[in-house]
Design a protein around this motif. Structure first.
Motif, PDB file in Angstrom:
ATOM      1  N   LEU A  46      55.071 -17.275   8.283  1.00 52.90           N
ATOM      2  CA  LEU A  46      53.992 -17.719   7.413  1.00 52.90           C
ATOM      3  C   LEU A  46      52.734 -17.955   8.237  1.00 52.90           C
ATOM      4  O   LEU A  46      52.789 -18.146   9.456  1.00 52.90           O
ATOM      5  CB  LEU A  46      54.379 -18.978   6.626  1.00 52.90           C
ATOM      6  N   VAL A  47      51.604 -17.915   7.540  1.00 52.40           N
ATOM      7  CA  VAL A  47      50.300 -18.251   8.124  1.00 52.40           C
ATOM      8  C   VAL A  47      49.716 -19.358   7.262  1.00 52.40           C
ATOM      9  O   VAL A  47      49.295 -19.111   6.131  1.00 52.40           O
ATOM     10  CB  VAL A  47      49.346 -17.041   8.157  1.00 52.40           C
ATOM     11  N   THR A  48      49.745 -20.575   7.769  1.00 54.01           N
ATOM     12  CA  THR A  48      49.289 -21.706   6.978  1.00 54.01           C
ATOM     13  C   THR A  48      47.766 -21.761   6.926  1.00 54.01           C
ATOM     14  O   THR A  48      47.065 -21.159   7.733  1.00 54.01           O
ATOM     15  CB  THR A  48      49.823 -23.032   7.547  1.00 54.01           C
ATOM     16  N   LEU A  49      47.254 -22.509   5.942  1.00 57.21           N
ATOM     17  CA  LEU A  49      45.820 -22.662   5.736  1.00 57.21           C
ATOM     18  C   LEU A  49      45.451 -24.124   6.010  1.00 57.21           C
ATOM     19  O   LEU A  49      45.518 -24.972   5.117  1.00 57.21           O
ATOM     20  CB  LEU A  49      45.458 -22.271   4.302  1.00 57.21           C
ATOM     21  N   PRO A  50      45.067 -24.460   7.241  1.00 56.10           N
ATOM     22  CA  PRO A  50      44.791 -25.857   7.606  1.00 56.10           C
ATOM     23  C   PRO A  50      43.599 -26.429   6.840  1.00 56.10           C
ATOM     24  O   PRO A  50      42.564 -25.767   6.681  1.00 56.10           O
ATOM     25  CB  PRO A  50      44.483 -25.772   9.109  1.00 56.10           C
ATOM     26  N   GLU A 153      45.060 -23.829  16.436  1.00 59.94           N
ATOM     27  CA  GLU A 153      44.572 -22.563  15.923  1.00 59.94           C
ATOM     28  C   GLU A 153      45.367 -22.162  14.680  1.00 59.94           C
ATOM     29  O   GLU A 153      46.401 -22.730  14.372  1.00 59.94           O
ATOM     30  CB  GLU A 153      44.722 -21.462  16.978  1.00 59.94           C
ATOM     31  N   MET A 154      44.860 -21.155  13.970  1.00 68.36           N
ATOM     32  CA  MET A 154      45.623 -20.545  12.892  1.00 68.36           C
ATOM     33  C   MET A 154      46.644 -19.610  13.532  1.00 68.36           C
ATOM     34  O   MET A 154      46.302 -18.793  14.398  1.00 68.36           O
ATOM     35  CB  MET A 154      44.690 -19.787  11.949  1.00 68.36           C
ATOM     36  N   PRO A 170      40.710 -19.368  15.374  1.00 71.77           N
ATOM     37  CA  PRO A 170      40.231 -20.542  14.638  1.00 71.77           C
ATOM     38  C   PRO A 170      40.243 -20.309  13.128  1.00 71.77           C
ATOM     39  O   PRO A 170      40.101 -19.176  12.652  1.00 71.77           O
ATOM     40  CB  PRO A 170      38.794 -20.719  15.146  1.00 71.77           C
ATOM     41  N   THR A 171      40.381 -21.388  12.387  1.00 68.49           N
ATOM     42  CA  THR A 171      40.321 -21.314  10.933  1.00 68.49           C
ATOM     43  C   THR A 171      38.870 -21.132  10.488  1.00 68.49           C
ATOM     44  O   THR A 171      38.001 -21.912  10.871  1.00 68.49           O
ATOM     45  CB  THR A 171      40.882 -22.597  10.305  1.00 68.49           C
ATOM     46  N   GLU A 304      37.826 -26.651  10.498  1.00 70.82           N
ATOM     47  CA  GLU A 304      37.094 -25.828  11.448  1.00 70.82           C
ATOM     48  C   GLU A 304      37.399 -26.274  12.881  1.00 70.82           C
ATOM     49  O   GLU A 304      37.888 -27.382  13.104  1.00 70.82           O
ATOM     50  CB  GLU A 304      35.605 -25.907  11.147  1.00 70.82           C
ATOM     51  N   PRO A 305      37.138 -25.424  13.872  1.00 71.93           N
ATOM     52  CA  PRO A 305      37.537 -25.710  15.256  1.00 71.93           C
ATOM     53  C   PRO A 305      37.090 -27.061  15.772  1.00 71.93           C
ATOM     54  O   PRO A 305      37.863 -27.769  16.427  1.00 71.93           O
ATOM     55  CB  PRO A 305      36.889 -24.568  16.045  1.00 71.93           C
ATOM     56  N   ALA A 306      35.860 -27.458  15.484  1.00 73.50           N
ATOM     57  CA  ALA A 306      35.348 -28.728  16.003  1.00 73.50           C
ATOM     58  C   ALA A 306      35.988 -29.926  15.315  1.00 73.50           C
ATOM     59  O   ALA A 306      35.851 -31.052  15.775  1.00 73.50           O
ATOM     60  CB  ALA A 306      33.833 -28.794  15.839  1.00 73.50           C
ATOM     61  N   ALA A 307      36.692 -29.683  14.215  1.00 71.99           N
ATOM     62  CA  ALA A 307      37.299 -30.777  13.459  1.00 71.99           C
ATOM     63  C   ALA A 307      38.811 -30.655  13.442  1.00 71.99           C
ATOM     64  O   ALA A 307      39.462 -30.972  12.467  1.00 71.99           O
ATOM     65  CB  ALA A 307      36.759 -30.784  12.028  1.00 71.99           C
TER      66      ALA A 307
END
Length: 324
Positions: A46-50, A153-154, A170-171, A304-307
């Motif tokens: 699976l590829v989750t959606l953070p 990361e995603m 990154p998401t 997002e990467p910074a968060a």
């Protein structure tokens, strides 16, 4: 602390050191961008959606007891994760593990996985150990199928094997306008009883994963939307969403990217690019349509990467260590 050649970690016994409280956090997800199986045995992925929702675990170890308690009392899997992690690092359990979360259970938002990852990180924080994603996998592999939330990361993740397949990057910035079809899905039972994925579907999932990796690397959010919409449609025979077709119509009406679902949960979402010049208007229109459809709608934002960790701490007490 020394790391033996086999990768195990040794840590001093509680009698040898004054432990601080350890705090671990973990984000949740809005279902998955893609979930299926690749050709070959044991290839479910699976590829989750953070998203920016969080679970926090606080572990307070006590030298005065060998009993480890968990709050809320029903968090048995998190309690087991804490015991496994403490044993891995050579520490006798004793104290209290407390979990709080923004994630509802049984909806497909990775509430159970977030509990476990946050708990292992809390153990590491309490012991002063930087727990790696691979070490977290080793702890959680003994408990249940798990999403790849130990990676910031995603990722494409073998959830049944609790093992990384591939880092995707990154998401991207997206907003999800979601609806909940109600009820709960037990992901462990779902994974045990899931209908067979055919050889033809496995080949298509391999193609979809390759395309998703290319789309994410190239910032092609329209491509991402097409892939996750196709994954949602393919999943209908395994975990049917009665509102999926209407959600796809809403996506087309507001010119969104597509739809995403919890492949073993109850939520359906309309994806809107965070960089869309009509972002606010599309969210407003999607919320109105989804509310008319299901009675209520939620708004979530991707991580997002910074968060990749909470921006603020509610507890900055001296003597408390944090791991995100």
């Amino acid at each position: 602390m020394n790391r033996p050649m086999d990768g195990a970690i040794t840590a001093p016994q509680r009698s040898e050191v004054g432990f601080r409280a350890g705090v671990g956090t973990c984000f949740g997800t809005f279902g998955e961008l893609l979930q299926g199986a690749l050709p070959g045995p044991e290839q479910d992925f699976l590829v989750t959606l953070p998203i920016a929702r969080w679970t926090t675990a606080v572990l307070s170890l006590s030298p005065e007891t060998d009993e480890l308690l968990v709050r809320p009392a029903g968090k048995h899997k998190a309690l087991r994760a804490a015991r496994i992690a403490l044993a891995r690092y050579g520490v006798r359990p004793g104290g209290t593990l407390t979990l709080t979360s923004d994630l509802p259970e049984g909806k497909g938002m990775s509430s159970s996985s977030a509990d476990l990852v946050a708990t292992v990180r809390a153990v590491g924080a309490a012991l002063g150990i930087a727990v790696t994603p691979a070490e977290t996998e080793a702890c959680l592999r003994q408990i249940e199928p798990t999403d790849g939330l130990m990676y910031h990361e995603m990722v494409a993740f073998y959830h049944r094997r609790v093992k990384l397949h591939r880092v995707l990057g990154p998401t991207p910035p997206m907003t999800i306008v979601g609806i909940d079809e109600g009820g709960q899905v037990d992901t462990v039972r779902f994974n045990a009883a899931r209908p067979v994925i055919t050889a033809a579907e496995r080949r298509e999932y391999r193609t979809l994963l390759d395309r998703l990796g290319t789309a994410l690397a190239g910032g092609d959010l329209a491509g991402v939307g097409r892939i996750c919409t196709r994954s949602a449609v393919l999943n209908q025979s395994r975990c049917h969403k009665r509102h999926l077709e209407r959600a796809m119509e809403i996506s087309r009406d507001v010119r969104a990217l597509g739809v995403t679902v919890a492949h073993s949960g109850t939520i359906v979402g309309v994806l809107i690019s965070g960089d869309d010049p009509r972002h606010a208007g599309k969210i407003r229109d999607a919320v109105a349509a989804c509310t008319e459809l299901a009675g209520a709608a939620s708004i979530d934002h991707t991580l997002e990467p910074a968060a990749a960790r909470p921006a603020q701490r509610d507890d900055n007490r001296e003597g408390v260590s944090y791991v995100d």
